[in-house]
Design an enzyme around this catalytic site. Structure first.
Site, PDB file in Angstrom:
ATOM      1  N   SER A 124       0.870  -1.183   0.000  1.00 15.30           N
ATOM      2  CA  SER A 124       0.000   0.000   0.000  1.00 15.30           C
ATOM      3  C   SER A 124       0.905   1.230   0.000  1.00 15.30           C
ATOM      4  CB  SER A 124      -0.828  -0.051   1.284  1.00 15.30           C
ATOM      5  OG  SER A 124      -1.294   1.207   1.661  1.00 15.30           O
ATOM      6  N   TYR A 174      -2.432  -0.329  10.357  1.00 13.80           N
ATOM      7  CA  TYR A 174      -2.405  -0.669   8.928  1.00 13.80           C
ATOM      8  C   TYR A 174      -1.046  -0.277   8.343  1.00 13.80           C
ATOM      9  CZ  TYR A 174      -4.096  -0.712   4.026  1.00 13.80           C
ATOM     10  OH  TYR A 174      -4.278  -0.952   2.691  1.00 13.80           O
TER      11      TYR A 174
HETATM   12  P1  NDP Z   1     -11.876  -5.526   0.443  1.00 12.58           P
HETATM   13  O1  NDP Z   1     -12.325  -5.313   1.845  1.00 12.58           O
HETATM   14  O2  NDP Z   1     -12.805  -5.188  -0.672  1.00 12.58           O
HETATM   15  O3  NDP Z   1     -11.398  -7.016   0.241  1.00 12.58           O
HETATM   16  C1  NDP Z   1     -10.586  -7.653   1.193  1.00 12.58           C
HETATM   17  C2  NDP Z   1     -10.729  -9.131   1.004  1.00 12.58           C
HETATM   18  O4  NDP Z   1      -9.969  -9.785   2.026  1.00 12.58           O
HETATM   19  C3  NDP Z   1     -12.175  -9.612   1.169  1.00 12.58           C
HETATM   20  O5  NDP Z   1     -12.460 -10.569   0.190  1.00 12.58           O
HETATM   21  C4  NDP Z   1     -12.163 -10.241   2.547  1.00 12.58           C
HETATM   22  O6  NDP Z   1     -13.069 -11.279   2.704  1.00 12.58           O
HETATM   23  C5  NDP Z   1     -10.758 -10.781   2.637  1.00 12.58           C
HETATM   24  N1  NDP Z   1     -10.404 -10.997   4.029  1.00 12.58           N
HETATM   25  C6  NDP Z   1     -10.366 -10.073   5.020  1.00 12.58           C
HETATM   26  N2  NDP Z   1     -10.017 -10.655   6.184  1.00 12.58           N
HETATM   27  C7  NDP Z   1      -9.829 -11.975   5.919  1.00 12.58           C
HETATM   28  C8  NDP Z   1      -9.496 -13.105   6.700  1.00 12.58           C
HETATM   29  N3  NDP Z   1      -9.248 -12.992   8.018  1.00 12.58           N
HETATM   30  N4  NDP Z   1      -9.407 -14.320   6.102  1.00 12.58           N
HETATM   31  C9  NDP Z   1      -9.664 -14.441   4.779  1.00 12.58           C
HETATM   32  N5  NDP Z   1     -10.001 -13.414   3.990  1.00 12.58           N
HETATM   33  C10 NDP Z   1     -10.090 -12.192   4.548  1.00 12.58           C
HETATM   34  O7  NDP Z   1     -10.504  -4.697   0.301  1.00 12.58           O
HETATM   35  P2  NDP Z   1      -9.723  -4.138  -0.990  1.00 12.58           P
HETATM   36  O8  NDP Z   1     -10.047  -4.932  -2.183  1.00 12.58           O
HETATM   37  O9  NDP Z   1      -9.900  -2.680  -1.052  1.00 12.58           O
HETATM   38  O10 NDP Z   1      -8.221  -4.410  -0.545  1.00 12.58           O
HETATM   39  C11 NDP Z   1      -7.520  -5.580  -0.924  1.00 12.58           C
HETATM   40  C12 NDP Z   1      -6.055  -5.405  -0.538  1.00 12.58           C
HETATM   41  O11 NDP Z   1      -5.532  -4.260  -1.187  1.00 12.58           O
HETATM   42  C13 NDP Z   1      -5.804  -5.203   0.946  1.00 12.58           C
HETATM   43  O12 NDP Z   1      -4.623  -5.859   1.336  1.00 12.58           O
HETATM   44  C14 NDP Z   1      -5.627  -3.699   1.057  1.00 12.58           C
HETATM   45  O13 NDP Z   1      -4.856  -3.350   2.161  1.00 12.58           O
HETATM   46  C15 NDP Z   1      -4.927  -3.410  -0.244  1.00 12.58           C
HETATM   47  N6  NDP Z   1      -5.035  -2.039  -0.700  1.00 12.58           N
HETATM   48  C16 NDP Z   1      -6.229  -1.506  -1.080  1.00 12.58           C
HETATM   49  C17 NDP Z   1      -6.284  -0.217  -1.559  1.00 12.58           C
HETATM   50  C18 NDP Z   1      -7.559   0.385  -2.021  1.00 12.58           C
HETATM   51  O14 NDP Z   1      -7.520   1.504  -2.564  1.00 12.58           O
HETATM   52  N7  NDP Z   1      -8.695  -0.273  -1.869  1.00 12.58           N
HETATM   53  C19 NDP Z   1      -5.085   0.609  -1.673  1.00 12.58           C
HETATM   54  C20 NDP Z   1      -3.882  -0.047  -1.220  1.00 12.58           C
HETATM   55  C21 NDP Z   1      -3.878  -1.324  -0.773  1.00 12.58           C
HETATM   56  P3  NDP Z   1     -14.618 -10.938   3.045  1.00 12.58           P
HETATM   57  O15 NDP Z   1     -15.155 -10.362   1.775  1.00 12.58           O
HETATM   58  O16 NDP Z   1     -15.185 -12.222   3.388  1.00 12.58           O
HETATM   59  O17 NDP Z   1     -14.584  -9.955   4.177  1.00 12.58           O
END
Ligand code: NDP
Length: 255
Positions: free
Chosen positions: A147, A160
């Protein structure tokens, strides 16, 4: 030898955490577009039906396991489930992540632990389990999602930021340790991308415009703009790239 096939993922199998929702869904679609079969592990089934449809529309197989990745005993079983289904594991995308926001003095220890558990510990457990299989295979790609907080310090999301800095450190150390097994370990650091996770920021009357002003083009990123870099890091085209965290940020870090 370099040609269009250098980017092909035909015959490859990718395990993607959180690969059915948010940015993870875009990674599942991107890797299947280039020929990989996809195994998704996620905490819930959010987004699964749509992801299945889109990966299958690319002509690839897709499987799903509902599992919390913070369970240290689950990682070997997850990797074994991939091997049972597809026979091998070539690409691990550690994408699952959460973000909890609060003022520093209000932050609860349990919330610190929740963030570190998903973003760092879960990522480590799966990397460790995958490395055992990939080292036997003598090839593999591990792609850790960082990130802008791998570089900078969001004061209301400091767990985070701590977790994403740690992901960068783990990426480098793992890259060094696994290079003799022909496994490349890299990170992809999305900039400010329009998604559900960043909605509060986009809608914040102060931070929203501040962030846009900091990006050289003035535009927030689109999830589609992460797909090419993901395919590159997953493919043979990046076989001599290891230990880097690739920012895909429209130049945000330049300023
Ligand atoms: P979302 O919340 O849309 O997706 C996160 C995913 O991770 C979901 O599918 C969620 O499952 C899964 N997840 C969370 N906790 C667990 C767990 N304990 N076990 C298994 N699965 C889990 O987030 P984003 O798509 O926005 O982010 C994805 C990645 O990108 C993250 O690492 C985030 O830090 C990173 N990121 C995002 C940015 C952004 O602009 N959005 C920018 C920079 C980095 P469930 O749907 O079941 O909760």
């Amino acid at each position: 030898m370099f040609d269009q096939n250098s980017f092909s993922l035909a015959g490859k199998v990718a395990l993607i955490t959180g690969g059915a929702h948010g940015l993870g869904q875009f990674y599942s679609i991107a890797l299947s577009e280039y020929g990989a079969d996809i195994f998704v592990v996620s905490a819930s089934q959010r987004g699964w039906d749509e992801t299945k449809e889109k990966v299958e529309a690319n002509g690839q197989q897709v499987a799903f396991l509902q599992q919390d990745i913070t369970d240290p005993d689950a990682a070997d079983a997850i990797v074994q489930a991939v091997i049972e289904k597809f026979g091998h594991l070539d690409i691990l995308v550690n994408n699952a992540g959460i973000q909890l926001r609060n003022d520093v003095l209000e932050f609860k220890d349990e919330d610190w632990r929740k963030v570190i558990d998903v973003n760092l510990n879960g990522l480590y457990y799966l990397s460790h389990a995958a490395a055992k299989v990939m080292s036997d295979q003598q090839h593999g790609k591990i792609i850790n999602i960082g990130s802008m907080q791998s570089y900078r310090a969001g004061k209301r999301i400091f767990p985070y930021a701590a977790s994403k800095h740690a992901v960068m450190g783990l990426t480098k150390a793992y890259a060094d340790a696994l290079a003799p097994y022909h496994i490349q370990v890299n990170g992809l650091a999305p900039g400010y991308i329009s998604t559900d996770m960043t909605k509060p920021l986009q809608e914040d009357p102060v931070r929203g415009p501040e962030i846009a002003a900091h990006i050289p083009s003035g535009d927030w990123g689109k999830p589609e703009q992460l797909m090419g870099p993901m395919v590159f890091l997953a493919s043979a085209a990046s076989d001599y790239v290891t230990g880097v965290m690739l920012p895909v940020d429209g130049g945000y870090l330049l300023r």
